[in-house]
Structure formats: C-alpha cells, structure tokens
Scaffold this motif. Structure first.
Motif, PDB file in Angstrom:
ATOM      1  N   GLU A 123      30.541  48.181  65.218  1.00 37.89           N
ATOM      2  CA  GLU A 123      30.932  49.591  65.075  1.00 37.89           C
ATOM      3  C   GLU A 123      32.160  49.910  65.920  1.00 37.89           C
ATOM      4  OE1 GLU A 123      27.543  51.943  66.157  1.00 37.89           O
ATOM      5  OE2 GLU A 123      26.386  51.293  64.414  1.00 37.89           O
ATOM      6  N   GLU A 170      35.261  48.243  64.461  1.00 44.61           N
ATOM      7  CA  GLU A 170      35.661  48.958  63.247  1.00 44.61           C
ATOM      8  C   GLU A 170      36.416  50.243  63.613  1.00 44.61           C
ATOM      9  OE1 GLU A 170      32.266  47.613  60.003  1.00 44.61           O
ATOM     10  OE2 GLU A 170      31.854  49.339  61.289  1.00 44.61           O
ATOM     11  N   ARG A 171      35.903  50.993  64.586  1.00 45.50           N
ATOM     12  CA  ARG A 171      36.591  52.220  65.023  1.00 45.50           C
ATOM     13  C   ARG A 171      37.984  51.923  65.550  1.00 45.50           C
ATOM     14  NH1 ARG A 171      31.659  53.713  67.524  1.00 45.50           N
ATOM     15  NH2 ARG A 171      32.540  53.171  69.547  1.00 45.50           N
ATOM     16  N   VAL A 212      28.178  48.579  57.156  1.00 47.21           N
ATOM     17  CA  VAL A 212      29.483  48.291  57.761  1.00 47.21           C
ATOM     18  C   VAL A 212      30.577  49.032  57.004  1.00 47.21           C
ATOM     19  CG1 VAL A 212      28.757  46.015  58.593  1.00 47.21           C
ATOM     20  CG2 VAL A 212      29.886  46.204  56.382  1.00 47.21           C
ATOM     21  N   ALA A 213      31.730  49.142  57.624  1.00 47.68           N
ATOM     22  CA  ALA A 213      32.874  49.790  56.975  1.00 47.68           C
ATOM     23  C   ALA A 213      33.290  48.982  55.746  1.00 47.68           C
ATOM     24  CB  ALA A 213      34.031  49.892  57.960  1.00 47.68           C
ATOM     25  N   THR A 237      35.301  45.815  56.321  1.00 46.81           N
ATOM     26  CA  THR A 237      34.670  44.686  57.006  1.00 46.81           C
ATOM     27  C   THR A 237      34.105  43.709  55.990  1.00 46.81           C
ATOM     28  OG1 THR A 237      34.112  46.026  58.940  1.00 46.81           O
ATOM     29  CG2 THR A 237      32.827  44.015  58.613  1.00 46.81           C
TER      30      THR A 237
END
Length: 107
Positions: A17, A20-21, A40-41, A44
């Motif tokens: 996380e 990803e940010r 997940v994003a 990803t």
C-alpha cells in the motif's frame, strides 16, 4: 520495478500500500493471485507462485531491480524451519541470477 513477496500478509500488504501511494512500479508475489488482485492498485502486477518453486520465482523476478522477501513458512509443514531456509535460498539464488540490485529480507 520492485517485487514484494508475501504481499498478502500483514507486513507485505502494508508495504505494498505504501509503495503504491508513492507511485512505484510494483509486482506482488502471492500463492493465490485471485485473492490479491482485488486488493491492489490497478497498476500493480500480481504474480502467482511459491518461493519453493524455482520457475515461478525466476518468472516473478524478471525485470525486477529491488525485491522485498517477506515470506515465512511458519505453520505450513512439520519442517517449517527447513522450508523457510530453502525458500530463502532459492529466492536469493534466483535474485542474483536475475541481476536484482537490492534485496531486503525480513527475518
């Protein structure tokens, strides 16, 4: 690109996380890709595999510059210590062969 193993676990999911940010290019390795994909994003990548499977690890490490090894085999068999060591050794060897520049191991 960064590979996060153990991405569905407590530490791995939180690290994923955060990365990803930060907008990092990521691949997440898990034994059950379907259970992770929705968490997940969209950017990803999700790879399915077990650290004891050399072929799966080689494929997951393709194009990876840095990898986080957050996998531990506790509770999966009678010989979890041996499995844990074997998985880490397989991963380290494959990472070296793939030219991974940085490997972070959580012990």
């Amino acid at each position: 690109m960064i590979l996060v193993t153990g991405a569905s676990g407590h530490v791995g999911s939180r690290l994923l996380e955060r990365l990803e940010r930060d907008g990092r290019a990521l691949r997440a390795l898990t034994r059950n890709a379907d259970s992770l994909r929705g968490r997940v994003a969209s950017a990803t990548q999700v790879a399915q595999g077990d650290v004891l499977d050399r072929a799966a690890i080689r494929a997951a490490l393709d194009g990876i510059d840095a990898a986080y090894y957050l996998v531990h085999s506790l509770g999966t068999s009678q010989s979890f210590v041996d499995e844990d060591r074997r998985g880490a050794a397989i991963f380290a060897d494959a990472a070296a062969d793939a030219g991974v520049e940085r490997l972070v191991y959580l012990g």
